[in-house]
Structures are given as structure tokens and as C-alpha cells.
Motif scaffolding. Structure first.
Motif, PDB file in Angstrom:
ATOM      1  N   ARG A   1      19.338  -9.234 -26.628  1.00 54.69           N
ATOM      2  CA  ARG A   1      20.894  -8.791 -26.131  1.00 54.69           C
ATOM      3  C   ARG A   1      20.696  -7.414 -25.468  1.00 54.69           C
ATOM      4  O   ARG A   1      21.592  -7.008 -24.888  1.00 54.69           O
ATOM      5  CB  ARG A   1      21.823  -9.353 -27.127  1.00 54.69           C
ATOM      6  CG  ARG A   1      22.228 -10.502 -27.382  1.00 54.69           C
ATOM      7  CD  ARG A   1      23.289 -10.754 -28.204  1.00 54.69           C
ATOM      8  NE  ARG A   1      23.482 -12.139 -28.383  1.00 54.69           N
ATOM      9  CZ  ARG A   1      24.179 -13.151 -27.591  1.00 54.69           C
ATOM     10  NH1 ARG A   1      24.367 -12.595 -26.449  1.00 54.69           N
ATOM     11  NH2 ARG A   1      24.199 -14.545 -27.814  1.00 54.69           N
ATOM     12  N   ASN A   2      19.638  -6.603 -26.048  1.00 50.35           N
ATOM     13  CA  ASN A   2      19.924  -5.174 -25.964  1.00 50.35           C
ATOM     14  C   ASN A   2      19.182  -4.669 -24.551  1.00 50.35           C
ATOM     15  O   ASN A   2      19.287  -3.703 -23.932  1.00 50.35           O
ATOM     16  CB  ASN A   2      19.240  -4.498 -26.915  1.00 50.35           C
ATOM     17  CG  ASN A   2      20.055  -4.547 -28.359  1.00 50.35           C
ATOM     18  OD1 ASN A   2      21.147  -4.752 -28.332  1.00 50.35           O
ATOM     19  ND2 ASN A   2      19.345  -4.673 -29.570  1.00 50.35           N
ATOM     20  N   ASN A   3      18.452  -5.837 -23.862  1.00 49.62           N
ATOM     21  CA  ASN A   3      17.810  -5.435 -22.482  1.00 49.62           C
ATOM     22  C   ASN A   3      18.344  -6.407 -21.497  1.00 49.62           C
ATOM     23  O   ASN A   3      18.521  -7.430 -21.740  1.00 49.62           O
ATOM     24  CB  ASN A   3      16.348  -5.629 -22.825  1.00 49.62           C
ATOM     25  CG  ASN A   3      15.631  -4.301 -23.297  1.00 49.62           C
ATOM     26  OD1 ASN A   3      15.945  -3.428 -23.081  1.00 49.62           O
ATOM     27  ND2 ASN A   3      14.603  -4.642 -24.248  1.00 49.62           N
ATOM     28  N   MET A   4      18.222  -5.739 -20.096  1.00 51.00           N
ATOM     29  CA  MET A   4      18.567  -6.428 -19.165  1.00 51.00           C
ATOM     30  C   MET A   4      17.345  -7.086 -18.629  1.00 51.00           C
ATOM     31  O   MET A   4      16.412  -6.540 -18.655  1.00 51.00           O
ATOM     32  CB  MET A   4      19.341  -5.463 -17.862  1.00 51.00           C
ATOM     33  CG  MET A   4      20.462  -4.744 -18.389  1.00 51.00           C
ATOM     34  SD  MET A   4      21.689  -6.161 -18.770  1.00 51.00           S
ATOM     35  CE  MET A   4      23.008  -5.213 -19.827  1.00 51.00           C
ATOM     36  N   CYS A   5      17.540  -8.297 -18.297  1.00 50.44           N
ATOM     37  CA  CYS A   5      16.584  -9.076 -17.309  1.00 50.44           C
ATOM     38  C   CYS A   5      16.863  -9.485 -15.890  1.00 50.44           C
ATOM     39  O   CYS A   5      17.295 -10.549 -15.540  1.00 50.44           O
ATOM     40  CB  CYS A   5      16.040 -10.208 -18.242  1.00 50.44           C
ATOM     41  SG  CYS A   5      15.236  -9.987 -19.761  1.00 50.44           S
ATOM     42  N   GLY A   6      17.206  -8.594 -15.118  1.00 50.84           N
ATOM     43  CA  GLY A   6      17.549  -8.773 -13.779  1.00 50.84           C
ATOM     44  C   GLY A   6      19.135  -9.174 -13.612  1.00 50.84           C
ATOM     45  O   GLY A   6      19.894  -9.014 -14.470  1.00 50.84           O
TER      46      GLY A   6
END
Length: 568
Positions: free
Chosen positions: A206-211
Motif C-alpha cells: 500500500r505504500n507504493n504507487m503502481c501507475g
């Protein structure tokens, strides 16, 4: 109002009608639940529109919304997208203003663009040692920004998993889209988008963006030296100077109109040759030999000459060849047999478990043409071609004997030994994976996070040191080989091993081994741990063991452990 209700009641009271009606309702409800499960976490109609970005068909055609949603339910699906009539080479093959190469523009190369929004990200987000964040880019199902392998996981996608998958296949860039989709490529062929448009969290963290919807978060990968750069079925080997005697080094050649990598690789594959060398419109085929060993790489800029039949590929020139390895197996080192006369000299191939013993056996068998034996019996290894497994270790029919034993009596049973040493941090993890997942499998997350891993490190780490010390102390004639150095310079270290075994070295066989060095027992990188399993206390203890082994080697006038072992 009562009469219609009464008619409905009588209708459903009829047994056959009631039965089939209930079946229909059940199937309808089940279908709705099944479709919904693929879109848990979707934020609305605009987000769902991004589903069209999931699939690029093999011919570059359109993927319907329903097809895409169906694929959305399937996790961990790989798809090798075939570029329609075009294959895009590595970064060095594309430079603006040289040889007609495209510049960034409509349909061009946007690799060098740096997203302005990147300034707002902290250093940890930008540089994590594996990859560098490039920015948010537009993606299109008809014209993908990254046109290599694609990989989807709608439950557990993480930035690291995507990066690792692309790096394992030798791609230069990894891009994440829609929170669950991973695309790989050698070139970015789309413009930047606003950073705010890459706003979807990864399904697995949940802490990283994937586009986002039709938006890619793209990373520039830091590939290890051994990572192969693949183009379809061929592996890019590099740029090399034309050999002095080209007809002897590469005996088959032809002029090909509208030359492309595809055409040269296909021709050499049909001629059953493992190398395809492009020199302008000339295509050469052959095998690695001392005349053309592929050991002296040139600067890739020397090979920048656009292929006549493909604007995004380089075909080299008459002085510098672009070389690819085809899928043809080099059979010069595949024959193996037992010793013709039994020997009384027993040579150990000794190592701590997880230090690359099976890999070393594979290399020795290919380099010498002789089977290796084992102190044990492993049916899976026998079935994979290690026929010496079934011989008693004292049979005298094998060139050396695998052993993990450590003890005065066991060691003194051998007349000489090749001692394999590997970084304990890597060796312990490899052996833990083997113990709980087999030779090419992986331990489960439950094993890594449970009590098994701490207990394993507590017991096995001291064994790593005592095993090496015992062989250095009791071994009669010890030749030390470091796993990491063998990987870095396989030719010279394997040559030294063959000479230690008292055999004549065949350089053709050694060059053949280099082309198929992995064998059947290399774990893929698809399930590497995404966190450091070693606690600070574990590291303190292991670092002390490394210092002990380093001192022991130097005391015996040997080179110490490689620099990467030593604590920082």
C-alpha cells in the motif's frame, strides 16, 4: 394485484419450472460475484477504463473490455507480446541525429525524458539500489510504451516483483500500471504524464504507487553483469571487433537484403549455428572459438549502424559486428562418459550446502566430458543427467566426488580437493530454499517468517565456517574456488579447475560451456525475497565468521575472501 401474484405463485409451484429458475438465478449470481472479484479496490468508472490497458494482442490488435476483465481474474499470468513487425533493441541502438534514428516525438523514443514531478519524491523512492525511478508515462493498448514481456498479478503485485521479473529477462526498463500490471522493455515509446495520474497503489503493497489507468510508473533497472539482454528467441552478446580471419572464425555467411536481427538470427538458426553476427548487410554464422571467443567486448557505440530493414536495431558494420546467441545448442561439450580406467586417486568437490556444488559439477562435466560422482545419492540429480550419482563414491569411475562432509576422517579419505566457497549470506539462503523447496524451488513465506529460518541460521552459519576450516586444515592438496569469482570469470577459473584435475584443457569446450553455463539447476529470480531476512544479531555473528575464514585463507598464503563478503 392479487391475481398476478397468485399466477406467479402457481408458476413457481410447478416443480420443473421452479428447479430450472433457481438454477438460472444461482448461475447469474455466481457470475456477478466472479466478475466483481477481479475489480476489488476499483475506484470508479474512470479507473475501470484502464482495464483496456491489460492486453496487447500478438498481432497488435485490440483487446475487448470483456476479454480484459476475464484476464483480470487470473493472477500471475505471463504474456510475451510479439511486436508487430518490429523489435526494439537496447538503448545504445537509438541515438538522435545518428544514422536516421528517431528522436523523441510522436511515436519516438522518450527514454531520456525526466519527469518534472520527480523533484517531489524523496531519495529513498528514487534510488533503492535496484532501479531508478524515471517518472509517470502514458500507455496505450495499441502502442505500448514498453513492448517487451508483460506480467499481471491482481493480488500481490509489488514494485520489486516487477523490477525483478524484468531484470531477470535482461530488460532495461520496468513499468507498473493499474496497480497490478507489469511491463518490460528496452525503450520507452510514450510521452511523460503528470505524476498525479500515476495514483494507484500496488495490489501487494500500500505504500507504493503502481501507475494508474493507462499510465505507467517506470523504473530504469540496474542490471547485473550476468543478466542477458534478450530479443525474442535470441540473446544479445555485444559489439565485437571483426576477427582477423573471418571465414575461419565464422564459416557461414550471406548477404541479406533489408537486413534485420530477425533475418540473420533465423538464417543462423536454420544452419544450426549458435552465433549470429551482423555486419551491415552481411550475416555471419558460427560457434565461439579461440578465433572469435567473445571475450573482448568493444564499446557498443562502435556498432551503431542502423539495420536497412529495421529502424530501431543496429546491424554493425564491416569492422564491428553485433553478435547474438541463437537458440541452437552447442553440442561440442555435451558428450559425457565415465573414466575408461578406474582411478585410485579420489578428488573431492567439497562445499558447504548452497555454495554451488551442483552448478560446479555441471561445469566440470561439460568442460571435461567426464561424469562427476557423489558421496550421497540424489535421484533428482540422476534424472537430470548426473549419471555418476548411482556409482559408489569410491568406484573410481568419476573425475571428482561431490561432498558436504567436514571432519578429519572424512576429509583424509580424499587425495586432493576442489573447495568451493560462497558468500555465507547467499549460501545460507540458497540452502534454506533447497531444504524447503527442492533444488530449483523456494521456501514459503511461512518458513522464512516462522521459527525455521532463525533456527536454521543459528545452526548452519557456524557450520559454514567450520566446514571451510576443516578442509583447509585436513585437506592434502586443496584448490580453493570462490563461487562469485567463478561466475565473474568462468573461462579462466574453470580452466584452472580442469588443470587441477590433471586433464588437458580444450578451449573449444570451455567456450561451449560459457554459452550454456546455467544448466538445469538455476533458480529463477521470480520469487526472490523482497526484504532482508537477516537480523542485526545474525549479521554480527556472520560477519565475525567471514573475518575468521579470511584470516585462515591468508595464513595459508591464499587470497582472502572476495571483497563483497567483507562487512561494510
Amino acid at each position: 394485484m392479487a391475481k398476478p401474484l397468485l399466477r406467479i405463485q402457481r408458476y413457481f409451484c410447478r416443480k420443473p419450472v421452479r428447479f430450472f429458475s433457481l438454477i438460472l438465478l444461482y448461475l447469474t449470481a455466481g457470475s456477478l460475484v466472479f466478475l466483481h472479484s477481479g475489480f476489488v479496490g476499483d475506484s470508479g468508472p474512470s479507473t475501470r477504463g484502464g482495464r483496456d490497458s491489460v492486453v496487447a494482442s500478438e498481432a497488435g490488435g485490440r483487446a475487448s473490455s470483456s476479454d480484459t476483465r476475464g484476464l483480470g481474474i487470473m493472477s500471475r499470468v505471463f504474456k510475451e507480446t510479439r511486436r508487430s513487425g518490429r523489435r526494439f533493441g537496447p538503448r545504445w541502438m537509438r541515438k538522435s541525429g545518428q544514422g536516421g534514428y528517431k528522436t523523441a516525438g510522436r511515436g519516438g523514443d522518450y527514454t531520456s525524458s525526466w519527469n518534472r514531478a520527480l523533484k517531489g519524491r524523496n531519495a529513498k523512492d528514487v534510488e533503492d539500489g535496484r532501479a531508478r525511478y524515471i517518472g509517470c508515462y502514458v500507455d496505450d493498448t495499441q502502442k505500448r510504451a514498453l513492448r517487451g514481456v508483460s506480467f499481471f498479478d491482481y493480488k500481490k503485485m509489488t514494485v520489486f516483483r516487477c523490477q525483478d521479473n524484468c531484470a531477470e529477462r535482461g530488460y532495461m526498463y520496468a513499468g507498473l500500471e493499474f496497480g497490478a500490471e507489469c511491463f518490460c522493455g528496452h525503450k520507452i515509446q510514450a510521452p511523460n504524464a503528470s505524476e498525479s495520474e500515476c495514483n494507484m497503489e500496488c495490489k501487494g503493497e500500500r505504500n507504493n504507487m503502481c501507475g494508474g489507468a493507462n499510465r505507467l510508473s517506470i523504473y530504469r533497472l540496474e542490471l547485473s553483469q550476468e543478466s542477458a539482454r534478450r530479443y525474442g528467441s535470441a540473446i544479445f552478446k555485444g559489439c565485437f571487433h571483426r576477427p582477423d580471419n573471418v571465414t575461419a572464425a565464422l564459416p557461414f555467411s550471406a548477404v541479406i537484403q533489408n537486413m534485420s536481427v530477425d533475418k540473420c538470427v533465423d538464417m543462423c538458426t536454420e544452419r544450426e549455428k549458435s552465433l549470429a553476427a551482423l555486419a551491415g548487410e552481411q550475416c555471419y554464422c558460427g560457434f565461439p572459438t579461440p578465433l572469435f571467443s567473445l571475450h573482448e567486448l568493444e564499446d557498443e557505440d562502435m556498432c551503431l549502424y542502423r539495420c536497412p530493414g529495421e529502424e530501431f536495431e543496429s546491424c554493425g558494420n564491416d569492422k564491428f559486428f553485433v553478435v547474438y546467441q541463437t537458440q541452437v545448442q552447442d553440442n561440442r561439450c555435451m558428450d559425457r562418459h565415465f573414466l575408461s580406467a578406474r582411478t585410485k586417486q579420489l578428488v573431492a568437490l567439497a562445499s558447504f550446502p548452497g555454495a554451488g556444488n551442483t552448478w560446479a559439477r555441471h561445469l566440470i562435466e561439460l568442460a571435461t566430458g567426464l561424469y562427476t560422482g557423489s558421496y550421497y545419492f540424489d535421484g533428482s540429480l540422476y534424472n537430470k543427467g548426473f549419471k555418476g550419482e548411482r556409482d559408489h563414491w569410491r568406484s573410481g569411475r568419476t573425475i571428482c566426488i561431490k561432498t558436504h562432509e567436514s571432519g578429519k576422517k572424512e576429509i583424509e579419505a580424499f587425495d586432493s580437493s576442489i573447495l568451493m566457497i560462497r558468500n555465507p549470506y547467499k549460501a545460507l539462503m540458497a540452502e534454506f530454499n533447497r531444504k524447503y523447496g527442492g533444488h530449483v524451488g523456494f521456501a514459503s513465506q511461512a518458513h522464512w517468517r516462522g521459527k525455521e529460518w532463525p533456527e536454521f541460521v543459528k545452526n548452519y552459519a557456524p557450520w559454514w565456517a567450520s566446514h571451510t576450516l576443516d578442509w583447509l586444515t585436513y585437506g592434502k592438496n586443496v584448490h580453493v574456488v570462490h563461487f562469485e569469482e567463478l561466475k565473474r570469470d568462468l573461462f579462466s577459473h574453470l580452466k584452472a579447475m580442469v588443470q587441477f584435475l590433471g586433464l588437458k584443457v580444450s578451449e573449444d569446450r570451455l567456450l561451449c560451456v560459457e554459452g550454456q553455463k546455467d544448466g538445469n539447476f538455476k533458480r529463477s529470480g521470480l520469487r526472490k525475497l523482497e526484504y532482508d531476512p537477516y537480523t542485526p544479531d545474525m549479521r554480527v555473528n556472520i560477519d565475525e565468521l567471514i573475518r575468521t575464514i579470511d584470516a585462515a585463507l591468508k595464513k595459508r598464503n591464499m587470497s582472502g575472501v572476495p571483497a563483497e563478503y567483507m562487512p561494510r
